[in-house]
Design a protein around this motif. Structure first.
Motif, PDB file in Angstrom:
ATOM      1  N   GLU A 187      48.940 -14.561 -18.029  1.00 20.76           N
ATOM      2  CA  GLU A 187      47.714 -13.709 -18.478  1.00 20.76           C
ATOM      3  C   GLU A 187      47.622 -12.610 -17.552  1.00 20.76           C
ATOM      4  N   THR A 188      46.735 -11.616 -18.252  1.00 20.99           N
ATOM      5  CA  THR A 188      46.487 -10.483 -17.395  1.00 20.99           C
ATOM      6  C   THR A 188      45.136 -10.735 -16.476  1.00 20.99           C
ATOM      7  N   ARG A 189      45.362 -10.259 -15.032  1.00 24.11           N
ATOM      8  CA  ARG A 189      43.973 -10.453 -14.215  1.00 24.11           C
ATOM      9  C   ARG A 189      43.797  -9.032 -13.760  1.00 24.11           C
ATOM     10  N   TYR A 190      42.443  -8.993 -13.616  1.00 27.73           N
ATOM     11  CA  TYR A 190      42.031  -7.524 -13.356  1.00 27.73           C
ATOM     12  C   TYR A 190      41.011  -7.956 -12.124  1.00 27.73           C
ATOM     13  N   SER A 191      40.879  -6.941 -11.222  1.00 28.61           N
ATOM     14  CA  SER A 191      40.386  -6.827 -10.011  1.00 28.61           C
ATOM     15  C   SER A 191      39.086  -6.344 -10.099  1.00 28.61           C
ATOM     16  N   GLU A 192      38.150  -6.589  -9.004  1.00 29.60           N
ATOM     17  CA  GLU A 192      36.842  -6.093  -9.022  1.00 29.60           C
ATOM     18  C   GLU A 192      36.758  -4.364  -8.992  1.00 29.60           C
ATOM     19  N   GLU A 193      37.821  -4.104  -8.577  1.00 27.71           N
ATOM     20  CA  GLU A 193      38.012  -2.679  -8.436  1.00 27.71           C
ATOM     21  C   GLU A 193      38.153  -2.135 -10.025  1.00 27.71           C
ATOM     22  N   ALA A 194      39.210  -2.932 -10.500  1.00 29.45           N
ATOM     23  CA  ALA A 194      39.383  -2.224 -12.159  1.00 29.45           C
ATOM     24  C   ALA A 194      38.170  -2.629 -13.070  1.00 29.45           C
ATOM     25  N   VAL A 195      37.355  -3.612 -12.586  1.00 34.26           N
ATOM     26  CA  VAL A 195      35.983  -3.731 -13.442  1.00 34.26           C
ATOM     27  C   VAL A 195      35.269  -2.547 -12.997  1.00 34.26           C
ATOM     28  N   MET A 196      34.860  -2.219 -11.939  1.00 37.61           N
ATOM     29  CA  MET A 196      34.126  -0.925 -11.517  1.00 37.61           C
ATOM     30  C   MET A 196      34.915   0.213 -12.159  1.00 37.61           C
ATOM     31  N   GLN A 197      36.140   0.417 -12.353  1.00 38.48           N
ATOM     32  CA  GLN A 197      36.886   1.403 -12.837  1.00 38.48           C
ATOM     33  C   GLN A 197      36.254   1.743 -14.653  1.00 38.48           C
ATOM     34  N   LEU A 198      36.397   0.461 -14.987  1.00 36.24           N
ATOM     35  CA  LEU A 198      36.023   0.220 -16.761  1.00 36.24           C
ATOM     36  C   LEU A 198      34.623   0.625 -16.647  1.00 36.24           C
ATOM     37  N   ARG A 199      33.863   0.199 -15.765  1.00 37.18           N
ATOM     38  CA  ARG A 199      32.254   0.599 -16.108  1.00 37.18           C
ATOM     39  C   ARG A 199      32.329   2.221 -15.874  1.00 37.18           C
ATOM     40  N   ARG A 200      32.876   2.766 -15.084  1.00 38.93           N
ATOM     41  CA  ARG A 200      33.005   3.959 -14.905  1.00 38.93           C
ATOM     42  C   ARG A 200      33.520   4.882 -16.243  1.00 38.93           C
ATOM     43  N   ILE A 201      34.572   4.185 -16.716  1.00 40.27           N
ATOM     44  CA  ILE A 201      35.280   4.840 -18.028  1.00 40.27           C
ATOM     45  C   ILE A 201      34.247   4.534 -19.055  1.00 40.27           C
ATOM     46  N   ARG A 202      33.443   3.606 -19.203  1.00 41.53           N
ATOM     47  CA  ARG A 202      32.611   3.458 -20.377  1.00 41.53           C
ATOM     48  C   ARG A 202      31.393   4.342 -20.152  1.00 41.53           C
ATOM     49  N   ARG A 203      31.011   4.739 -18.964  1.00 40.54           N
ATOM     50  CA  ARG A 203      29.863   5.522 -19.003  1.00 40.54           C
ATOM     51  C   ARG A 203      30.277   6.890 -19.385  1.00 40.54           C
ATOM     52  N   LEU A 204      31.408   7.359 -18.818  1.00 42.84           N
ATOM     53  CA  LEU A 204      32.047   8.626 -18.971  1.00 42.84           C
ATOM     54  C   LEU A 204      32.289   8.945 -20.671  1.00 42.84           C
ATOM     55  N   HIS A 205      33.006   7.862 -21.214  1.00 41.75           N
ATOM     56  CA  HIS A 205      33.370   8.089 -22.531  1.00 41.75           C
ATOM     57  C   HIS A 205      32.143   7.752 -23.575  1.00 41.75           C
ATOM     58  N   HIS A 206      31.502   6.613 -23.286  1.00 39.44           N
ATOM     59  CA  HIS A 206      30.483   6.266 -24.465  1.00 39.44           C
ATOM     60  C   HIS A 206      29.132   6.848 -24.177  1.00 39.44           C
ATOM     61  N   HIS A 207      28.807   7.015 -22.750  1.00 39.05           N
ATOM     62  CA  HIS A 207      27.377   7.579 -22.561  1.00 39.05           C
ATOM     63  C   HIS A 207      27.248   9.223 -22.343  1.00 39.05           C
ATOM     64  N   LEU A 208      28.461   9.654 -21.897  1.00 39.43           N
ATOM     65  CA  LEU A 208      28.548  11.063 -21.883  1.00 39.43           C
ATOM     66  C   LEU A 208      29.437  11.754 -22.927  1.00 39.43           C
ATOM     67  N   GLY A 209      30.073  10.935 -23.681  1.00 41.75           N
ATOM     68  CA  GLY A 209      30.869  11.487 -24.783  1.00 41.75           C
ATOM     69  C   GLY A 209      32.145  12.248 -24.263  1.00 41.75           C
ATOM     70  N   ILE A 210      32.461  12.122 -23.214  1.00 42.79           N
ATOM     71  CA  ILE A 210      34.005  12.447 -22.734  1.00 42.79           C
ATOM     72  C   ILE A 210      35.030  11.789 -23.315  1.00 42.79           C
ATOM     73  N   ASN A 211      36.063  12.473 -23.873  1.00 39.37           N
ATOM     74  CA  ASN A 211      37.141  11.910 -24.481  1.00 39.37           C
ATOM     75  C   ASN A 211      38.296  11.410 -23.362  1.00 39.37           C
ATOM     76  N   LEU A 212      39.113  10.419 -23.785  1.00 44.29           N
ATOM     77  CA  LEU A 212      39.877   9.702 -22.867  1.00 44.29           C
ATOM     78  C   LEU A 212      40.546  10.759 -22.056  1.00 44.29           C
ATOM     79  N   ALA A 213      41.181  11.763 -22.640  1.00 45.23           N
ATOM     80  CA  ALA A 213      42.010  12.884 -21.656  1.00 45.23           C
ATOM     81  C   ALA A 213      41.065  13.412 -20.606  1.00 45.23           C
ATOM     82  N   GLY A 214      39.799  13.621 -21.040  1.00 46.77           N
ATOM     83  CA  GLY A 214      38.796  14.216 -19.993  1.00 46.77           C
ATOM     84  C   GLY A 214      38.543  13.132 -18.868  1.00 46.77           C
TER      85      GLY A 214
END
Length: 113
Positions: free
Chosen positions: A53-80
């Motif tokens: 199974e794939t395991r994710y670190s606490e740092e990866a979870v923090m990175q995912l939250r950052r990605i979510r904020r940038l993409h969903h909340h600020l409307g930045i595309n994945l390349a951005g």
């Protein structure tokens, strides 16, 4: 009685040795498992294979939250998002280099007057 109290607050970067499976990571980051897999395939996060199974670190979870904020909340595309994450990583590296240089420079005792 006029006593003065001094409080020292020390901020340290939290480092966790915990790892999370895909379901736990998805729940913690408010993303779907398919989105996790897509972001991993794009190289925006890293996971580690362990016992099938794939395991994710606490740092990866923090990175995912950052990605979510940038993409969903600020409307930045994945390349951005990718560019922003690379810039943040570089900025952090430069900050660490600056701190090391400061310690090296100011850590030495001045012998000449």
């Amino acid at each position: 009685m006029d006593e003065h109290a001094i409080t020292h607050i020390v901020l340290r970067q939290y480092s966790s040795s915990s790892s999370y499976n895909e379901q736990e990571t998805a729940a913690a980051s408010h993303l779907s498992i398919s989105t996790l897999r897509q972001l991993r395939a794009l190289g925006l996060i890293e996971g580690e294979e362990s016992d099938g199974e794939t395991r994710y670190s606490e740092e990866a979870v923090m990175q995912l939250r950052r990605i979510r904020r940038l993409h969903h909340h600020l409307g930045i595309n994945l390349a951005g998002v990718e560019v922003i994450l690379q810039l943040l990583k570089r900025l952090n590296a430069l900050h660490q280099e600056l701190e090391q240089e400061r310690k090296r420079t100011y850590g030495r005792k001045e012998t000449s007057l």
